[in-house]
Design a protein around this motif. Structure first.
Motif, PDB file in Angstrom:
ATOM      1  N   VAL A  98       0.834  -1.200   0.000  1.00  0.00           N
ATOM      2  CA  VAL A  98       0.000   0.000   0.000  1.00  0.00           C
ATOM      3  C   VAL A  98       0.869   1.250   0.000  1.00  0.00           C
ATOM      4  O   VAL A  98       0.597   2.222  -0.725  1.00  0.00           O
ATOM      5  N   CYS A  99       1.937   1.240   0.797  1.00  0.00           N
ATOM      6  CA  CYS A  99       2.853   2.381   0.812  1.00  0.00           C
ATOM      7  C   CYS A  99       3.476   2.594  -0.565  1.00  0.00           C
ATOM      8  O   CYS A  99       3.537   3.723  -1.068  1.00  0.00           O
ATOM      9  N   GLN A 100       3.945   1.515  -1.188  1.00  0.00           N
ATOM     10  CA  GLN A 100       4.600   1.644  -2.486  1.00  0.00           C
ATOM     11  C   GLN A 100       3.623   2.090  -3.564  1.00  0.00           C
ATOM     12  O   GLN A 100       4.011   2.750  -4.538  1.00  0.00           O
ATOM     13  N   LEU A 101       2.357   1.747  -3.384  1.00  0.00           N
ATOM     14  CA  LEU A 101       1.324   2.157  -4.332  1.00  0.00           C
ATOM     15  C   LEU A 101       0.816   3.576  -4.064  1.00  0.00           C
ATOM     16  O   LEU A 101      -0.078   4.061  -4.758  1.00  0.00           O
ATOM     17  N   GLY A 102       1.363   4.214  -3.039  1.00  0.00           N
ATOM     18  CA  GLY A 102       0.992   5.593  -2.745  1.00  0.00           C
ATOM     19  C   GLY A 102      -0.216   5.753  -1.859  1.00  0.00           C
ATOM     20  O   GLY A 102      -0.810   6.838  -1.808  1.00  0.00           O
ATOM     21  N   GLY A 103      -0.590   4.701  -1.120  1.00  0.00           N
ATOM     22  CA  GLY A 103      -1.810   4.754  -0.330  1.00  0.00           C
ATOM     23  C   GLY A 103      -1.641   5.066   1.135  1.00  0.00           C
ATOM     24  O   GLY A 103      -2.634   5.085   1.880  1.00  0.00           O
ATOM     25  N   TYR A 104      -0.410   5.342   1.589  1.00  0.00           N
ATOM     26  CA  TYR A 104      -0.203   5.529   3.029  1.00  0.00           C
ATOM     27  C   TYR A 104      -0.941   6.747   3.567  1.00  0.00           C
ATOM     28  O   TYR A 104      -1.572   6.686   4.625  1.00  0.00           O
ATOM     29  N   ASP A 105      -0.870   7.875   2.880  1.00  0.00           N
ATOM     30  CA  ASP A 105      -1.462   9.109   3.388  1.00  0.00           C
ATOM     31  C   ASP A 105      -2.971   9.004   3.547  1.00  0.00           C
ATOM     32  O   ASP A 105      -3.566   9.727   4.355  1.00  0.00           O
ATOM     33  N   ASP A 106      -3.606   8.138   2.791  1.00  0.00           N
ATOM     34  CA  ASP A 106      -5.052   7.943   2.890  1.00  0.00           C
ATOM     35  C   ASP A 106      -5.426   6.781   3.810  1.00  0.00           C
ATOM     36  O   ASP A 106      -6.612   6.490   3.975  1.00  0.00           O
ATOM     37  N   MET A 107      -4.439   6.111   4.389  1.00  0.00           N
ATOM     38  CA  MET A 107      -4.718   4.966   5.256  1.00  0.00           C
ATOM     39  C   MET A 107      -5.429   5.420   6.523  1.00  0.00           C
ATOM     40  O   MET A 107      -4.988   6.338   7.215  1.00  0.00           O
ATOM     41  N   THR A 108      -6.544   4.768   6.836  1.00  0.00           N
ATOM     42  CA  THR A 108      -7.309   5.131   8.026  1.00  0.00           C
ATOM     43  C   THR A 108      -6.733   4.468   9.272  1.00  0.00           C
ATOM     44  O   THR A 108      -5.985   3.487   9.198  1.00  0.00           O
ATOM     45  N   LYS A 109      -7.119   5.000  10.406  1.00  0.00           N
ATOM     46  CA  LYS A 109      -6.728   4.408  11.687  1.00  0.00           C
ATOM     47  C   LYS A 109      -7.247   2.971  11.788  1.00  0.00           C
ATOM     48  O   LYS A 109      -6.556   2.082  12.300  1.00  0.00           O
ATOM     49  N   SER A 110      -8.454   2.732  11.291  1.00  0.00           N
ATOM     50  CA  SER A 110      -9.044   1.391  11.344  1.00  0.00           C
ATOM     51  C   SER A 110      -8.224   0.399  10.534  1.00  0.00           C
ATOM     52  O   SER A 110      -7.971  -0.736  10.975  1.00  0.00           O
ATOM     53  N   THR A 111      -7.803   0.807   9.342  1.00  0.00           N
ATOM     54  CA  THR A 111      -6.982  -0.064   8.509  1.00  0.00           C
ATOM     55  C   THR A 111      -5.649  -0.346   9.180  1.00  0.00           C
ATOM     56  O   THR A 111      -5.162  -1.484   9.185  1.00  0.00           O
ATOM     57  N   ALA A 112      -5.043   0.682   9.750  1.00  0.00           N
ATOM     58  CA  ALA A 112      -3.771   0.506  10.448  1.00  0.00           C
ATOM     59  C   ALA A 112      -3.909  -0.464  11.614  1.00  0.00           C
ATOM     60  O   ALA A 112      -3.017  -1.273  11.883  1.00  0.00           O
ATOM     61  N   ALA A 113      -5.055  -0.397  12.315  1.00  0.00           N
ATOM     62  CA  ALA A 113      -5.288  -1.310  13.440  1.00  0.00           C
ATOM     63  C   ALA A 113      -5.360  -2.759  12.956  1.00  0.00           C
ATOM     64  O   ALA A 113      -4.839  -3.670  13.607  1.00  0.00           O
ATOM     65  N   CYS A 114      -6.002  -2.992  11.807  1.00  0.00           N
ATOM     66  CA  CYS A 114      -6.076  -4.344  11.250  1.00  0.00           C
ATOM     67  C   CYS A 114      -4.686  -4.859  10.896  1.00  0.00           C
ATOM     68  O   CYS A 114      -4.350  -6.026  11.164  1.00  0.00           O
ATOM     69  N   LEU A 115      -3.865  -4.011  10.306  1.00  0.00           N
ATOM     70  CA  LEU A 115      -2.510  -4.423   9.910  1.00  0.00           C
ATOM     71  C   LEU A 115      -1.648  -4.707  11.126  1.00  0.00           C
ATOM     72  O   LEU A 115      -0.900  -5.696  11.157  1.00  0.00           O
ATOM     73  N   TYR A 116      -1.726  -3.847  12.143  1.00  0.00           N
ATOM     74  CA  TYR A 116      -0.932  -4.091  13.351  1.00  0.00           C
ATOM     75  C   TYR A 116      -1.363  -5.393  14.019  1.00  0.00           C
ATOM     76  O   TYR A 116      -0.517  -6.168  14.491  1.00  0.00           O
ATOM     77  N   THR A 117      -2.660  -5.652  14.034  1.00  0.00           N
ATOM     78  CA  THR A 117      -3.164  -6.891  14.646  1.00  0.00           C
ATOM     79  C   THR A 117      -2.569  -8.112  13.965  1.00  0.00           C
ATOM     80  O   THR A 117      -2.127  -9.058  14.627  1.00  0.00           O
ATOM     81  N   GLY A 118      -2.542  -8.110  12.637  1.00  0.00           N
ATOM     82  CA  GLY A 118      -1.980  -9.244  11.911  1.00  0.00           C
ATOM     83  C   GLY A 118      -0.507  -9.433  12.174  1.00  0.00           C
ATOM     84  O   GLY A 118      -0.030 -10.560  12.362  1.00  0.00           O
TER      85      GLY A 118
END
Length: 353
Positions: A164-184
């Motif tokens: 997602v970062c390499q595709l340019g999506g980091y700045d639009d990443m929501t807190k909810s999405t980040a929580a899912c990634l950290y959980t995994g």
């Protein structure tokens, strides 16, 4: 920092971008008995794809554990064993199927038959070793349009974040999405106690924290979310069921359906118990043998420390695989025969204990 986390060269990145641009109806799927990594990766990748205005459906073979039901947007997930007809229709309509956290169609049970029949392009995002060849462009002999396999990384969630970062999506990443990634990432490394020594892991965590996640609350949501019955089950296993082998370097415990009923077992209640025997000084390997509640098989979980190869033992003796220090498999036999098979495995790997 984000640039340092890039995974793909220009050619592979262009191929991924093209694949995503051409897709309109996307189905995401992950392995049976989905864990935090499989579930979190699907939820996060789905969120990114919806940001590209794609129609996205997540289909899992069966439900995830109860301790993951707090994950944002989990109510949007469809379970194949509950809504097979609807799921099959979504697979038929898909022009892209993303296979996350697995590389063998057998790992998605009957859902694999629908995927195999589909004419959609396949994108595999995974961190498990292939049984034969990690570079093979296949999903159990099924051609994949693109295979993004990184067995050296901590989790599929780490891969998704970096993509997602390499595709340019980091700045639009929501807190909810980040929580899912950290959980995994957290659950697939035992709260960062194994397979998590690379500096990049903590660079990813730093960037996830910048999205506003509360990592301490996420930990409590996952690991401090059990019932009284589960706590008593844990005590019962450690006191009554745990057997030691090879001068206390290996342990085995078993769990029957009757015992699970006695402790009002819910999906996920066995999670993490296999790690506990490794707290014994000198322990190298912990083996859990549990009767499946839905199928007539024995579920096998392996955990180890240092360089003991759980994955090789799982492949050789338990029809499974996984990572160096965390693997699993299953046996179509009685629990008594499963114990004999585990003891045979311990003997075969005795020179590594």
């Amino acid at each position: 920092m984000r640039e340092l986390l890039s995974l793909l060269d220009d050619a592979r990145l262009l191929k991924l971008v093209t694949l995503l641009r051409q897709a309109n109806n996307v189905v995401l799927c992950a392995h049976r008995s989905p864990d935090g990594d499989a579930t979190g990766a699907c939820l996060a990748w789905a969120d990114y794809l919806r940001g590209l205005h794609k129609k996205v459906s997540i289909i899992l073979p069966n439900p995830f554990p109860d301790f993951l039901r707090w994950l944002p947007n989990n109510e949007k997930i469809l379970f194949y064993d509950h809504k097979r007809e609807q799921a099959n229709q979504l697979v038929r309509e898909a022009d892209l199927i993303c296979c996350l956290d697995f590389n063998d169609l057998r790992r998605i049970l009957d859902l694999g038959q629908a995927v195999e029949k589909s004419k959609a392009a396949l994108l595999v995002i995974d961190h498990h070793l292939f049984a034969d060849d990690a570079e093979q462009q296949t999903l159990k002999d099924l051609p994949a349009e693109q295979l993004l396999s990184f067995p050296e990384l901590s989790s599929t969630c780490e891969i998704v974040f970096r993509l997602v970062c390499q595709l340019g999506g980091y700045d639009d990443m929501t807190k909810s999405t980040a929580a899912c990634l950290y959980t995994g990432m957290m659950t697939d490394t035992g709260a960062f106690t194994y397979n998590s020594s690379r500096p990049e892991v903590y660079q990813v965590i730093s960037l996830l924290l910048e999205r506003g996640i509360d990592k301490d609350k996420i930990y409590r949501n996952v690991y401090n979310n059990y019932s009284v019955d589960r706590l008593r089950l844990e005590g019962y296993i450690l006191h009554d069921k745990l057997q030691f082998y090879a001068n206390n370097r290996v342990s085995i415990f078993t769990l029957t359906r009757e015992e699970m009923q006695r402790f009002h077992f819910k999906r996920g209640d066995a999670e993490g118990i296999v790690n506990m025997p490794l707290q014994v000084k000198g322990m190298r390997l912990s083996i859990s043998l549990r009767e499946d509640t839905e199928r007539d098989v024995i579920r096998v979980s392996l955990r180890s420390v240092d360089d003991f190869p759980c994955n090789k033992m799982a492949q050789t003796f338990f029809n499974g695989g996984g990572h160096l220090n965390a693997s699993g498999g299953e046996l179509a036999c009685s629990l008594a025969d499963a114990i004999k098979k585990a003891e045979e495995a311990i003997e075969a790997f005795s020179d590594l204990l």
